[in-house]
Scaffold this active site. Structure first.
Site, PDB file in Angstrom:
ATOM      1  N   LYS A  30       0.849  -1.257  -0.115  1.00  0.00           N
ATOM      2  CA  LYS A  30       0.072   0.033   0.064  1.00  0.00           C
ATOM      3  C   LYS A  30       0.876   1.119  -0.036  1.00  0.00           C
ATOM      4  O   LYS A  30       0.618   2.174  -0.689  1.00  0.00           O
ATOM      5  CB  LYS A  30      -0.876   0.250   1.170  1.00  0.00           C
ATOM      6  CG  LYS A  30      -2.081   0.920   1.076  1.00  0.00           C
ATOM      7  CD  LYS A  30      -3.318   0.517   2.085  1.00  0.00           C
ATOM      8  CE  LYS A  30      -2.652   0.623   3.622  1.00  0.00           C
ATOM      9  NZ  LYS A  30      -3.531   1.153   4.553  1.00  0.00           N
ATOM     10  N   ARG A  86     -12.770   4.008   8.965  1.00  0.00           N
ATOM     11  CA  ARG A  86     -12.458   2.425   9.354  1.00  0.00           C
ATOM     12  C   ARG A  86     -13.894   1.932  10.026  1.00  0.00           C
ATOM     13  O   ARG A  86     -13.991   0.838  10.159  1.00  0.00           O
ATOM     14  CB  ARG A  86     -11.433   2.333  10.476  1.00  0.00           C
ATOM     15  CG  ARG A  86     -10.089   2.159   9.703  1.00  0.00           C
ATOM     16  CD  ARG A  86      -9.180   1.859  10.775  1.00  0.00           C
ATOM     17  NE  ARG A  86      -7.837   1.541  10.016  1.00  0.00           N
ATOM     18  CZ  ARG A  86      -6.704   1.873  10.576  1.00  0.00           C
ATOM     19  NH1 ARG A  86      -6.593   2.365  11.821  1.00  0.00           N
ATOM     20  NH2 ARG A  86      -5.519   1.565   9.994  1.00  0.00           N
ATOM     21  N   ARG A 129       9.654 -12.333   6.940  1.00  0.00           N
ATOM     22  CA  ARG A 129      10.592 -11.272   7.005  1.00  0.00           C
ATOM     23  C   ARG A 129      11.537 -11.483   8.565  1.00  0.00           C
ATOM     24  O   ARG A 129      11.172 -11.970   9.461  1.00  0.00           O
ATOM     25  CB  ARG A 129       9.880 -10.152   7.175  1.00  0.00           C
ATOM     26  CG  ARG A 129       9.443  -9.337   6.135  1.00  0.00           C
ATOM     27  CD  ARG A 129       8.800  -7.915   6.554  1.00  0.00           C
ATOM     28  NE  ARG A 129       7.751  -7.405   5.931  1.00  0.00           N
ATOM     29  CZ  ARG A 129       6.851  -6.693   5.879  1.00  0.00           C
ATOM     30  NH1 ARG A 129       6.856  -6.055   7.117  1.00  0.00           N
ATOM     31  NH2 ARG A 129       6.131  -6.185   5.142  1.00  0.00           N
ATOM     32  N   ARG A 133      -3.970  -8.935  12.503  1.00  0.00           N
ATOM     33  CA  ARG A 133      -4.129  -7.926  11.778  1.00  0.00           C
ATOM     34  C   ARG A 133      -4.871  -8.074  10.529  1.00  0.00           C
ATOM     35  O   ARG A 133      -5.824  -7.296  10.181  1.00  0.00           O
ATOM     36  CB  ARG A 133      -2.782  -7.417  11.353  1.00  0.00           C
ATOM     37  CG  ARG A 133      -2.111  -6.581  12.837  1.00  0.00           C
ATOM     38  CD  ARG A 133      -0.771  -6.335  12.228  1.00  0.00           C
ATOM     39  NE  ARG A 133      -0.604  -5.480  11.375  1.00  0.00           N
ATOM     40  CZ  ARG A 133       0.658  -4.998  10.578  1.00  0.00           C
ATOM     41  NH1 ARG A 133       1.700  -5.785  10.767  1.00  0.00           N
ATOM     42  NH2 ARG A 133       0.598  -3.934   9.811  1.00  0.00           N
TER      43      ARG A 133
END
Ligand SMILES: [Zn+2]
Length: 215
Positions: free
Chosen positions: A13, A86, A125, A169
Site C-alpha cells: 500500500k 474505518r 521477514r 491484523r
C-alpha cells in the site's frame, strides 16, 4: 482528486500510495501519521487522543474525524485517505464534512491480495535490530543465514511479523474493510478493485489506468 485507499498489511500500500500522490500531485493523509503528529505536537486533539491511549482504549471516532477533517481542509489539491474511515461512524463524519465543503470522494482504490500470499511475505521477514535492514527467508536472503550483511549480528523476527499477530491484523483488516466497502457501495461511490498480488509495476499501471478513466 480525492481517494480512499484500502489494502491489507503486506499488500504494498505504501508504494502504491507514493506513486498515486506523485502522479496527481495530491497528498497522503494517513490517520496513523496524523495521530502521531498531533500527539508529538501536543495539540488539543493530540492530548485528548493521548489520554485514551494512556488508559489502553481506542481513540474515539469523533477525535479521529476532527483530526482528519482538519488535515483535509489544508489539502485543497486533493488527497489519498489511508487508514480512514474505518467505521460507519467515521464514514458518516467524513461524508458530513465533504457535503459541507461541497466536495466528494471520487473513488475507492481497493488493493486485494489473498491472505495465503500475504502470510508468507510477512512471516518470512527478518530484521536487523541494530541497523534496521529487512531481509526475507525466501525472497531476500542474507549472505549468511540469520545474520545481517552489514556485520551487525543476528537477525530477529519482529513481533509484528509473527504469524499469530499477522493473522489477527488481517482479520481486523477484513472486518473493517467489509464495513467501509459496504457503506460506499450503497452510496454508489466508484470502487476500483485491483489485484495486488501481481508485481508492483503492474499493480501501479492498473491503478493509474483506472484513475485516468475517472477524469
Ligand atoms: Zn544490520
Amino acid at each position: 482528486m480525492r481517494l480512499i485507499l484500502l489494502g491489507p498489511p503486506g499488500a504494498g500500500k505504501g508504494t502504491q500510495c507514493k506513486r498515486i500522490i506523485d502522479a496527481y500531485k495530491i497528498v497522503h493523509l494517513s490517520s496513523g501519521d496524523i495521530l502521531r503528529g498531533e500527539r508529538a505536537a501536543g495539540s488539543e486533539l493530540g492530548r485528548k487522543a493521548q489520554s485514551y491511549m494512556d488508559s489502553g482504549g481506542l481513540v474515539p471516532d469523533g477525535i479521529i474525524i476532527d483530526m482528519m477533517v482538519a488535515a483535509m481542509k489544508k489539502a485543497s489539491q486533493g488527497y489519498v485517505l489511508d487508514g480512514f474511515p474505518r467505521t460507519v461512524v467515521q464514514a458518516e463524519g467524513l461524508d458530513a464534512a465533504l457535503a459541507k465543503a461541497g466536495e466528494k470522494i471520487d473513488a475507492i482504490v481497493n488493493l486485494q491480495v489473498d491472505d495465503a500470499l500475504i502470510l508468507p511475505r510477512m512471516t518470512g521477514r527478518r530484521s536487523c535490530p541494530k541497523c534496521g535492514a529487512v531481509y526475507h527467508i525466501e525472497t531476500l536472503k542474507p549472505k549468511v543465514e540469520g545474520q545481517c550483511d552489514k556485520g551487525c549480528g543476528a537477525l530477529v523476527q519482529r513481533a509484528d511479523d509473527k504469524p499469530e499477530v499477522v493473522s489477527t491484523r488481517l482479520k481486523t483488516y477484513h472486518e473493517q474493510t467489509a464495513v467501509v466497502v459496504g457503506y460506499y457501495t450503497k452510496r454508489g461511490v466508484k470502487m476500483i478493485n485491483i489485484d495486488a498480488s501481481q508485481e508492483i509495476s503492474k499493480v501501479n499501471r492498473a491503478v493509474l489506468k483506472e484513475l485516468e478513466s475517472l477524469k
